[in-house]
Enzyme design. Structure first.
Site, PDB file in Angstrom:
ATOM      1  N   HIS A 134      -3.760  28.206  56.933  1.00 50.03           N
ATOM      2  CA  HIS A 134      -4.419  29.512  57.054  1.00 50.03           C
ATOM      3  C   HIS A 134      -3.304  30.557  57.135  1.00 50.03           C
ATOM      4  O   HIS A 134      -2.208  30.266  57.638  1.00 50.03           O
ATOM      5  CB  HIS A 134      -5.235  29.496  58.345  1.00 50.03           C
ATOM      6  CG  HIS A 134      -6.115  30.685  58.574  1.00 50.03           C
ATOM      7  ND1 HIS A 134      -5.632  31.891  59.014  1.00 50.03           N
ATOM      8  CD2 HIS A 134      -7.461  30.836  58.446  1.00 50.03           C
ATOM      9  CE1 HIS A 134      -6.653  32.733  59.154  1.00 50.03           C
ATOM     10  NE2 HIS A 134      -7.766  32.132  58.810  1.00 50.03           N
ATOM     11  N   ASP A 211      -2.140  23.722  64.593  1.00 53.67           N
ATOM     12  CA  ASP A 211      -3.261  24.653  64.466  1.00 53.67           C
ATOM     13  C   ASP A 211      -4.530  23.800  64.497  1.00 53.67           C
ATOM     14  O   ASP A 211      -4.859  23.125  63.529  1.00 53.67           O
ATOM     15  CB  ASP A 211      -3.132  25.418  63.146  1.00 53.67           C
ATOM     16  CG  ASP A 211      -4.395  26.208  62.792  1.00 53.67           C
ATOM     17  OD1 ASP A 211      -5.400  26.114  63.522  1.00 53.67           O
ATOM     18  OD2 ASP A 211      -4.371  26.915  61.769  1.00 53.67           O
ATOM     19  N   GLN A 214      -9.831  24.341  63.492  1.00 54.25           N
ATOM     20  CA  GLN A 214     -10.973  23.626  62.913  1.00 54.25           C
ATOM     21  C   GLN A 214     -11.116  22.231  63.508  1.00 54.25           C
ATOM     22  O   GLN A 214     -12.146  21.581  63.302  1.00 54.25           O
ATOM     23  CB  GLN A 214     -10.813  23.510  61.383  1.00 54.25           C
ATOM     24  CG  GLN A 214     -10.700  24.826  60.654  1.00 54.25           C
ATOM     25  CD  GLN A 214     -11.996  25.629  60.638  1.00 54.25           C
ATOM     26  OE1 GLN A 214     -13.074  25.113  60.887  1.00 54.25           O
ATOM     27  NE2 GLN A 214     -11.884  26.925  60.357  1.00 54.25           N
ATOM     28  N   LYS A 237     -14.952  29.568  67.328  1.00 53.45           N
ATOM     29  CA  LYS A 237     -15.340  28.479  66.413  1.00 53.45           C
ATOM     30  C   LYS A 237     -15.805  27.261  67.207  1.00 53.45           C
ATOM     31  O   LYS A 237     -16.171  26.245  66.634  1.00 53.45           O
ATOM     32  CB  LYS A 237     -14.147  28.099  65.524  1.00 53.45           C
ATOM     33  CG  LYS A 237     -13.700  29.203  64.574  1.00 53.45           C
ATOM     34  CD  LYS A 237     -12.660  28.687  63.598  1.00 53.45           C
ATOM     35  CE  LYS A 237     -11.804  29.771  62.982  1.00 53.45           C
ATOM     36  NZ  LYS A 237     -12.502  30.667  62.061  1.00 53.45           N
ATOM     37  N   CYS A 377      -8.675  33.185  53.737  1.00 61.01           N
ATOM     38  CA  CYS A 377      -7.363  33.349  54.376  1.00 61.01           C
ATOM     39  C   CYS A 377      -6.446  32.167  54.061  1.00 61.01           C
ATOM     40  O   CYS A 377      -5.642  31.749  54.885  1.00 61.01           O
ATOM     41  CB  CYS A 377      -7.475  33.546  55.884  1.00 61.01           C
ATOM     42  SG  CYS A 377      -8.391  35.022  56.321  1.00 61.01           S
TER      43      CYS A 377
END
Lengths: 421, 152
Positions: A134, A211, A214, A237, A377
């Protein structure tokens, strides 16, 4: 309701936890929300917890010597404990509240430039990322390497949307200081072998930043088992509110980093000449934090914990497999990323030949179906596959097979609307 | 709703999308610009050729949705062959239509096929798609005027 193996039991009851799912849109049609990788919907318990905090316990934290101040502080710090439990962090001190994961990554990329000692990134050092990141896990590292004279390198991607690890021994070398990668791609859906890469990185003395924006919503996450030294995610999220994110770090590493923002509550003592700083997590929480958002996030991860992340993951896999099947049945659809549900998350980006993603999203919206269109993104990952933009559907724990059916029918309708044969 | 969708995707728009006018990059030109829509990634490279105060040619290469592609096509129809001042007036009128939230009645005399975009004005997320090539044209024309010292 169609039942798929692995689906959450009592899905119709779970869906009632999310009041927005009862909404109708586009002239009275039921909402089909397939944009959860963008932001997830919120269960009633998160909404109620935040309202209750504002109605009954609102006060600033850690500085108000009164009943409400104590209650507010307790709620805020309890949220930290809930997050620590949820991600398997052994010490609550490793859980830093940030605005979102973007701020968490910028915190690291800035303080790595200012650090003294092993964590400092300077000329000749290398920072390693991947082509599927991202923008929030690309741009901060570009800024860091441009400002310090370090070199930015990255893993390329294979044609089926996985990391190309063929040159891993060249990419991870004695100059590598930081390896920062996504656990689950927001565009390709790919689940990356974080542990394997972390072990290689540690062997050369690099630190590993993950990261997990998700990953935390979809997978059972244990920060220690993951091999990460730092791991970030965002509240919104994860069925929580916007405005709150988390940076987890090994406490000894967090305490070896200099402050990011200066201000109240991040100090030990301040004189006009100089200050000394609190230890993590407060060192990185200058100013009044997003208190009610943190409290809401605490309720969110508790809610997910009650459902069980193994069960949430199994549901996601079942619905993703069903969606991949449905997409394969539509003429002209090309899915970007791995085609087997087992090696991917719930975000599926695709192209529909002859119809631009914006137009796909617009036609679906007219039928009450919410998806995302654009570059998500992740422009470099799109460029890698020669794609300017894509459509993306992303399911979550509340997604039903009949919603996937409606989505697939919507794509067929889109094809006929644009008169494709 | 199909009716609102049909208001957005007028036949004229879909026709221009499938068969864009004046597409491709051509010489001569005095200015070339590259504009992007950062939120969605739509892109246009656009050249302007002015001569004797007239928009002699507008050529472009564009990637994007039906609205942005059709808008580029209609825009070239509207400005090519017009005096720069008149073309700028048409641009202003199109801008007013797009920013009117669907409340502005378009003038077919001036906007010709451009009136088909009246429906787009009701979809705030798509207005920027319709305006991308117009903004690029305005920018390129300003640059062309600058390089020629206002004399074209």
């Amino acid at each position: 309701m169609t039942q798929l193996p692995g689906m959450l039991p009592d899905l119709d009851i779970i869906r009632k936890d999310f009041p927005i799912l009862a909404r109708s849109v586009a002239g009275g049609q039921p909402l089909v929300y397939l944009d959860s990788a963008n932001t997830s919907q919120k269960p009633q318990v998160v909404i109620d917890t935040m309202v209750d905090h504002l109605e009954r316990h609102n006060a600033n934290i850690a500085r108000a010597m009164h009943t409400l101040g104590a209650e507010s502080t307790e709620a805020f710090e309890a949220a930290r404990d809930k997050v620590a439990t949820f991600i398997g962090a052994p010490e609550r001190e490793g859980v830093v509240f940030t605005k979102n994961i973007t701020e968490a990554l910028n915190l690291l990329s800035n303080t790595f430039a200012w650090a003294e000692g092993d964590l400092r990134v300077g000329p000749g050092d290398e920072v390693l990322i991947t082509e599927m990141e991202h923008h929030s896990n690309i741009v901060p590292w570009q800024l860091l390497t441009e400002r310090t004279g370090a070199t930015l390198r990255w893993f390329g991607l294979t044609d089926d949307g996985r990391l190309d690890l063929s040159n891993i021994d060249d990419l991870i070398n004695e100059r590598t200081k930081v390896v920062s990668l996504t656990w689950v791609s927001n565009m390709l859906g790919t689940v990356n072998p974080v542990r394997e890469i972390a072990d290689k990185a540690h062997a050369v003395g690099a630190v590993v930043v993950v990261d997990a924006a998700q990953a935390v919503p979809q997978l059972p996450v244990d920060v220690i088992a993951s091999g990460a030294d730092f791991l970030g995610f965002t509240g919104h999220k994860t069925v929580g509110p916007t405005g709150i994110g988390v940076l987890w770090g090994r406490p000894e590493l967090l305490n070896a980093l200099p402050p990011f923002h200066g201000g109240g509550e991040m100090i030990e003592t301040v004189t006009m000449e100089r200050s000394t700083y609190a230890k993590a997590p407060h060192r990185f929480e200058a100013g009044t934090p997003p208190i009610v958002e943190a409290v809401g996030l605490g309720a969110a991860v508790e809610y997910l914990g009650h459902l069980g992340m193994d069960a949430v993951h199994a549901h996601e896999q079942a619905v993703t497999a069903y969606a991949l099947e449905g997409l394969a049945s539509v003429k002209g659809v090309t899915v970007l990323g791995p085609l087997d549900a087992a090696s991917r998350g719930g975000a599926i980006s695709f192209e529909l030949d002859g119809v631009h993603p914006h137009d796909v999203a617009q036609v679906l919206d007219s039928r009450g179906i919410a998806i995302r269109a654009g570059h998500h993104c992740a422009k470099p990952a799109h460029a890698r596959f020669g794609v300017q933009a894509s459509s993306r559907m992303s399911s979550y724990l509340y997604t039903t097979p009949s919603e996937i059916d409606a989505f697939v029918e919507g794509l067929e309708y889109t094809r006929s609307y644009f008169k494709l044969s | 709703m199909a009716t609102e969708l049909d208001a957005l995707y007028q036949e004229i728009i879909l026709d221009h999308y499938k068969n864009p006018h004046h597409k491709g990059l051509r010489a001569p030109f005095e200015a070339e610009v590259h504009h992007v829509n950062p939120t969605c990634g739509d892109e246009v490279t656009l050249r302007v050729h002015l001569s004797d105060g007239v928009v002699e040619d507008v050529s472009y290469d564009a990637l994007g949705c039906s609205i942005s592609q059709a808008s580029a096509s209609v825009m070239t129809d509207l400005v090519i062959g017009k005096p720069v001042g008149q073309a700028m007036d048409i641009h202003e009128e199109f801008l007013t239509l797009m920013q009117g939230k669907g409340a502005v009645e378009p003038d077919e005399e001036t906007l010709e096929d451009g009136i088909a975009f009246a429906g787009v004005a009701k979809f705030p997320a798509r207005v920027k798609c319709a305006l991308l090539s117009w903004m690029a044209w305005k920018d390129a024309t300003a640059q062309a005027l600058e390089t020629t010292g206002g004399k074209v």
